[in-house]
Design a protein around this motif. Structure first.
Motif, mmCIF file in Angstrom:
data_model
loop_
_atom_site.group_PDB
_atom_site.id
_atom_site.type_symbol
_atom_site.label_atom_id
_atom_site.label_comp_id
_atom_site.label_asym_id
_atom_site.label_seq_id
_atom_site.Cartn_x
_atom_site.Cartn_y
_atom_site.Cartn_z
ATOM 1 N N PHE A 25 0.811 -1.215 0.000
ATOM 2 C CA PHE A 25 0.000 0.000 0.000
ATOM 3 C C PHE A 25 0.849 1.272 0.000
ATOM 4 N N GLY A 26 2.180 1.120 -0.054
ATOM 5 C CA GLY A 26 3.063 2.272 -0.150
ATOM 6 C C GLY A 26 3.127 3.118 1.104
ATOM 7 N N ILE A 27 3.023 2.459 2.249
ATOM 8 C CA ILE A 27 3.052 3.156 3.533
ATOM 9 C C ILE A 27 4.453 3.037 4.124
ATOM 10 N N ALA A 28 5.100 4.175 4.341
ATOM 11 C CA ALA A 28 6.425 4.169 4.957
ATOM 12 C C ALA A 28 6.289 3.679 6.397
ATOM 13 N N LYS A 32 11.342 -1.509 13.110
ATOM 14 C CA LYS A 32 11.337 -1.864 14.531
ATOM 15 C C LYS A 32 9.902 -1.859 15.088
ATOM 16 N N VAL A 33 9.132 -0.845 14.734
ATOM 17 C CA VAL A 33 7.737 -0.758 15.199
ATOM 18 C C VAL A 33 6.947 -1.957 14.683
ATOM 19 N N VAL A 34 7.135 -2.290 13.428
ATOM 20 C CA VAL A 34 6.392 -3.404 12.823
ATOM 21 C C VAL A 34 6.855 -4.737 13.406
ATOM 22 N N ALA A 66 -2.760 2.448 7.322
ATOM 23 C CA ALA A 66 -1.889 3.508 7.840
ATOM 24 C C ALA A 66 -2.326 3.918 9.238
ATOM 25 N N ARG A 67 -3.628 3.991 9.453
ATOM 26 C CA ARG A 67 -4.171 4.339 10.777
ATOM 27 C C ARG A 67 -3.803 3.273 11.809
ATOM 28 N N ALA A 68 -3.938 2.000 11.428
ATOM 29 C CA ALA A 68 -3.586 0.905 12.338
ATOM 30 C C ALA A 68 -2.104 0.955 12.688
ATOM 31 N N TYR A 69 -1.263 1.187 11.701
ATOM 32 C CA TYR A 69 0.175 1.288 11.950
ATOM 33 C C TYR A 69 0.476 2.455 12.888
ATOM 34 N N GLN A 70 -0.114 3.618 12.612
ATOM 35 C CA GLN A 70 0.139 4.798 13.438
ATOM 36 C C GLN A 70 -0.283 4.599 14.891
ATOM 37 N N ASP A 71 -1.302 3.784 15.119
ATOM 38 C CA ASP A 71 -1.729 3.498 16.485
ATOM 39 C C ASP A 71 -0.566 2.956 17.318
ATOM 40 N N PHE A 72 0.333 2.210 16.673
ATOM 41 C CA PHE A 72 1.426 1.575 17.399
ATOM 42 C C PHE A 72 2.739 2.347 17.294
#
Length: 105
Positions: A25-28, A32-34, A66-72
């Protein structure tokens, strides 16, 4: 479905990890977070998709991932409490609606 990405739902079958989804989806993202939160990110993404109630659209899926990723990025698994084990650790108990009923005499 998006005309820009008409076959994106077919492509999803090839994706196996949170990193695969984010890259597709082209999300930077910060590896480490992932690495620490990959299951939580995917579960939160799934929860967001269920709440969206729409037919699959590329831009909607991208936004929700992107929202789910940003949550973490700005929080952690215990605080976010995606899985029930973390909810219980925070003292949150849930009871399924099907478990609530009238008492039989």
């Amino acid at each position: 479905m998006s005309t820009e990405h008409p076959d994106f739902t077919d492509d999803l079958a090839e994706l196996e990890s949170a990193e695969d989804f984010l890259t597709y989806f082209g999300i930077a993202f910060d590896p480490k977070v992932v690495r620490i939160n990959h299951l939580h990110i995917l579960q939160r993404f799934h929860n967001y998709l269920n709440g969206a109630g729409k037919a699959p659209e590329y831009e909607t899926w991208k936004h929700l991932l992107a929202r789910a990723y940003q949550d973490f990025v700005h929080s952690d698994a215990l605080t976010e409490g995606v899985f029930s084990v973390f909810k219980r650790a925070r003292g949150i108990q849930t009871v399924p609606i099907t478990a609530i009923g009238r008492r039989q005499p």
